[in-house]
Scaffold this motif. Sequence first.
Motif, PDB file in Angstrom:
ATOM      1  N   VAL A  39      45.642 -43.807  55.824  1.00 22.61           N
ATOM      2  CA  VAL A  39      45.393 -42.848  56.899  1.00 22.61           C
ATOM      3  C   VAL A  39      46.702 -42.671  57.668  1.00 22.61           C
ATOM      4  O   VAL A  39      47.281 -43.636  58.159  1.00 22.61           O
ATOM      5  CB  VAL A  39      44.282 -43.353  57.855  1.00 22.61           C
ATOM      6  N   GLU A  40      47.178 -41.428  57.740  1.00 18.67           N
ATOM      7  CA  GLU A  40      48.400 -41.113  58.459  1.00 18.67           C
ATOM      8  C   GLU A  40      48.046 -40.354  59.731  1.00 18.67           C
ATOM      9  O   GLU A  40      47.182 -39.480  59.705  1.00 18.67           O
ATOM     10  CB  GLU A  40      49.311 -40.257  57.590  1.00 18.67           C
ATOM     11  N   VAL A  41      48.723 -40.680  60.842  1.00 17.04           N
ATOM     12  CA  VAL A  41      48.443 -40.025  62.116  1.00 17.04           C
ATOM     13  C   VAL A  41      49.744 -39.552  62.751  1.00 17.04           C
ATOM     14  O   VAL A  41      50.714 -40.309  62.810  1.00 17.04           O
ATOM     15  CB  VAL A  41      47.717 -40.980  63.101  1.00 17.04           C
ATOM     16  N   GLU A  42      49.753 -38.321  63.248  1.00 22.02           N
ATOM     17  CA  GLU A  42      50.858 -37.767  64.026  1.00 22.02           C
ATOM     18  C   GLU A  42      50.295 -37.281  65.353  1.00 22.02           C
ATOM     19  O   GLU A  42      49.191 -36.743  65.396  1.00 22.02           O
ATOM     20  CB  GLU A  42      51.492 -36.576  63.318  1.00 22.02           C
ATOM     21  N   ALA A  43      51.049 -37.478  66.429  1.00 22.53           N
ATOM     22  CA  ALA A  43      50.596 -37.022  67.752  1.00 22.53           C
ATOM     23  C   ALA A  43      51.778 -36.948  68.700  1.00 22.53           C
ATOM     24  O   ALA A  43      52.863 -37.474  68.412  1.00 22.53           O
ATOM     25  CB  ALA A  43      49.546 -37.976  68.300  1.00 22.53           C
ATOM     26  N   ASP A  44      51.543 -36.333  69.869  1.00 18.35           N
ATOM     27  CA  ASP A  44      52.585 -36.258  70.896  1.00 18.35           C
ATOM     28  C   ASP A  44      52.804 -37.595  71.581  1.00 18.35           C
ATOM     29  O   ASP A  44      53.911 -37.910  72.000  1.00 18.35           O
ATOM     30  CB  ASP A  44      52.233 -35.196  71.942  1.00 18.35           C
ATOM     31  N   SER A  45      51.730 -38.408  71.711  1.00 12.24           N
ATOM     32  CA  SER A  45      51.879 -39.710  72.374  1.00 12.24           C
ATOM     33  C   SER A  45      50.877 -40.718  71.819  1.00 12.24           C
ATOM     34  O   SER A  45      49.883 -40.348  71.197  1.00 12.24           O
ATOM     35  CB  SER A  45      51.691 -39.569  73.890  1.00 12.24           C
ATOM     36  N   LEU A  46      51.162 -41.992  72.080  1.00 10.06           N
ATOM     37  CA  LEU A  46      50.325 -43.089  71.622  1.00 10.06           C
ATOM     38  C   LEU A  46      50.211 -44.126  72.722  1.00 10.06           C
ATOM     39  O   LEU A  46      51.217 -44.521  73.316  1.00 10.06           O
ATOM     40  CB  LEU A  46      50.929 -43.745  70.371  1.00 10.06           C
ATOM     41  N   ALA A  47      48.994 -44.588  72.998  1.00  6.51           N
ATOM     42  CA  ALA A  47      48.748 -45.684  73.945  1.00  6.51           C
ATOM     43  C   ALA A  47      47.963 -46.755  73.206  1.00  6.51           C
ATOM     44  O   ALA A  47      46.942 -46.463  72.586  1.00  6.51           O
ATOM     45  CB  ALA A  47      47.960 -45.189  75.151  1.00  6.51           C
ATOM     46  N   VAL A  48      48.446 -47.998  73.252  1.00 10.28           N
ATOM     47  CA  VAL A  48      47.796 -49.109  72.558  1.00 10.28           C
ATOM     48  C   VAL A  48      47.152 -50.024  73.583  1.00 10.28           C
ATOM     49  O   VAL A  48      47.764 -50.368  74.593  1.00 10.28           O
ATOM     50  CB  VAL A  48      48.816 -49.902  71.709  1.00 10.28           C
ATOM     51  N   ASN A  49      45.894 -50.429  73.319  1.00 12.86           N
ATOM     52  CA  ASN A  49      45.183 -51.344  74.200  1.00 12.86           C
ATOM     53  C   ASN A  49      44.863 -52.607  73.397  1.00 12.86           C
ATOM     54  O   ASN A  49      43.922 -52.629  72.602  1.00 12.86           O
ATOM     55  CB  ASN A  49      43.890 -50.688  74.704  1.00 12.86           C
ATOM     56  N   GLN A  50      45.663 -53.653  73.605  1.00 16.58           N
ATOM     57  CA  GLN A  50      45.476 -54.909  72.881  1.00 16.58           C
ATOM     58  C   GLN A  50      44.161 -55.588  73.253  1.00 16.58           C
ATOM     59  O   GLN A  50      43.560 -56.277  72.438  1.00 16.58           O
ATOM     60  CB  GLN A  50      46.642 -55.874  73.157  1.00 16.58           C
ATOM     61  N   ALA A  51      43.700 -55.381  74.480  1.00 17.67           N
ATOM     62  CA  ALA A  51      42.487 -56.041  74.966  1.00 17.67           C
ATOM     63  C   ALA A  51      41.247 -55.634  74.173  1.00 17.67           C
ATOM     64  O   ALA A  51      40.414 -56.478  73.856  1.00 17.67           O
ATOM     65  CB  ALA A  51      42.278 -55.750  76.452  1.00 17.67           C
ATOM     66  N   ASP A  52      41.111 -54.332  73.868  1.00 14.91           N
ATOM     67  CA  ASP A  52      39.913 -53.903  73.138  1.00 14.91           C
ATOM     68  C   ASP A  52      40.213 -53.500  71.687  1.00 14.91           C
ATOM     69  O   ASP A  52      39.334 -53.040  70.972  1.00 14.91           O
ATOM     70  CB  ASP A  52      39.172 -52.792  73.887  1.00 14.91           C
ATOM     71  N   GLY A  53      41.453 -53.650  71.260  1.00 16.96           N
ATOM     72  CA  GLY A  53      41.798 -53.369  69.869  1.00 16.96           C
ATOM     73  C   GLY A  53      41.757 -51.909  69.492  1.00 16.96           C
ATOM     74  O   GLY A  53      41.334 -51.557  68.399  1.00 16.96           O
ATOM     75  N   THR A  54      42.201 -51.036  70.402  1.00 13.70           N
ATOM     76  CA  THR A  54      42.215 -49.607  70.112  1.00 13.70           C
ATOM     77  C   THR A  54      43.613 -49.040  70.300  1.00 13.70           C
ATOM     78  O   THR A  54      44.456 -49.619  70.991  1.00 13.70           O
ATOM     79  CB  THR A  54      41.245 -48.825  71.019  1.00 13.70           C
ATOM     80  N   ALA A  55      43.834 -47.909  69.686  1.00 17.52           N
ATOM     81  CA  ALA A  55      45.046 -47.122  69.886  1.00 17.52           C
ATOM     82  C   ALA A  55      44.588 -45.689  70.100  1.00 17.52           C
ATOM     83  O   ALA A  55      43.730 -45.196  69.355  1.00 17.52           O
ATOM     84  CB  ALA A  55      45.950 -47.223  68.677  1.00 17.52           C
ATOM     85  N   THR A  56      45.122 -45.022  71.113  1.00 15.51           N
ATOM     86  CA  THR A  56      44.713 -43.657  71.411  1.00 15.51           C
ATOM     87  C   THR A  56      45.893 -42.717  71.223  1.00 15.51           C
ATOM     88  O   THR A  56      46.913 -42.844  71.895  1.00 15.51           O
ATOM     89  CB  THR A  56      44.160 -43.538  72.844  1.00 15.51           C
ATOM     90  N   PHE A  57      45.729 -41.797  70.275  1.00 13.72           N
ATOM     91  CA  PHE A  57      46.724 -40.769  70.015  1.00 13.72           C
ATOM     92  C   PHE A  57      46.315 -39.533  70.801  1.00 13.72           C
ATOM     93  O   PHE A  57      45.146 -39.139  70.768  1.00 13.72           O
ATOM     94  CB  PHE A  57      46.782 -40.437  68.524  1.00 13.72           C
ATOM     95  N   SER A  58      47.268 -38.902  71.480  1.00 15.03           N
ATOM     96  CA  SER A  58      46.953 -37.733  72.311  1.00 15.03           C
ATOM     97  C   SER A  58      47.933 -36.600  72.043  1.00 15.03           C
ATOM     98  O   SER A  58      49.100 -36.833  71.762  1.00 15.03           O
ATOM     99  CB  SER A  58      47.048 -38.098  73.799  1.00 15.03           C
ATOM    100  N   GLY A  59      47.429 -35.395  72.186  1.00 12.77           N
ATOM    101  CA  GLY A  59      48.255 -34.204  72.076  1.00 12.77           C
ATOM    102  C   GLY A  59      48.554 -33.799  70.648  1.00 12.77           C
ATOM    103  O   GLY A  59      49.291 -34.481  69.953  1.00 12.77           O
ATOM    104  N   ASN A  60      47.964 -32.692  70.219  1.00  7.49           N
ATOM    105  CA  ASN A  60      48.226 -32.147  68.882  1.00  7.49           C
ATOM    106  C   ASN A  60      48.102 -33.197  67.788  1.00  7.49           C
ATOM    107  O   ASN A  60      48.980 -33.347  66.936  1.00  7.49           O
ATOM    108  CB  ASN A  60      49.624 -31.515  68.831  1.00  7.49           C
ATOM    109  N   VAL A  61      47.011 -33.915  67.797  1.00 11.00           N
ATOM    110  CA  VAL A  61      46.819 -35.007  66.842  1.00 11.00           C
ATOM    111  C   VAL A  61      46.454 -34.436  65.470  1.00 11.00           C
ATOM    112  O   VAL A  61      45.588 -33.572  65.357  1.00 11.00           O
ATOM    113  CB  VAL A  61      45.708 -35.982  67.310  1.00 11.00           C
TER     114      VAL A  61
END
Length: 162
Positions: A39-61
Amino acid sequence: MFRFTPALILLLALVPGVVAAQQAKIAFGGLKQDTSLPVEVEADSLAVNQADGTATFSGNVLVGQGELRLSAGTVRVEYATDGKRIARLHASGGVTLANAGNAAEAREAVYTIDSGNVVMTGNVLLTQGSSAISGQKLIIDLKAGTGVMEGRVSTVFVPGGN
């Protein structure tokens, strides 16, 4: 009471019209997918949350897996408990899922990688060639290449259309 003669029934079958139902099964041969591909992902920004094990890609994903493409405003990646595999993608903000002449649009979509299921919700519109079908929820099984549209399903049949 209305009387339906064979001629009237034939005429109704040949005239383009709208069909409404609560559920419709759909063939998704073009959306059949090998869910073990990277799975390949491209986006304008990335925020990683180690506490809940998620990564959020935002903007033109844009998410790609083989020939399958998913675009959205935001995609939250949820990792499996081992932290090494992607378990689920939650896309929101105008989601489009496309592959080989099929395209589906919705407000949100959740793709569970291991099962190969995509659940799209909120004003879903599916186009397959010149045909279109809409509803409130679309459940796609990418491994089998099948799907079910639910929630006041509506479509237009075009005689002789592809």
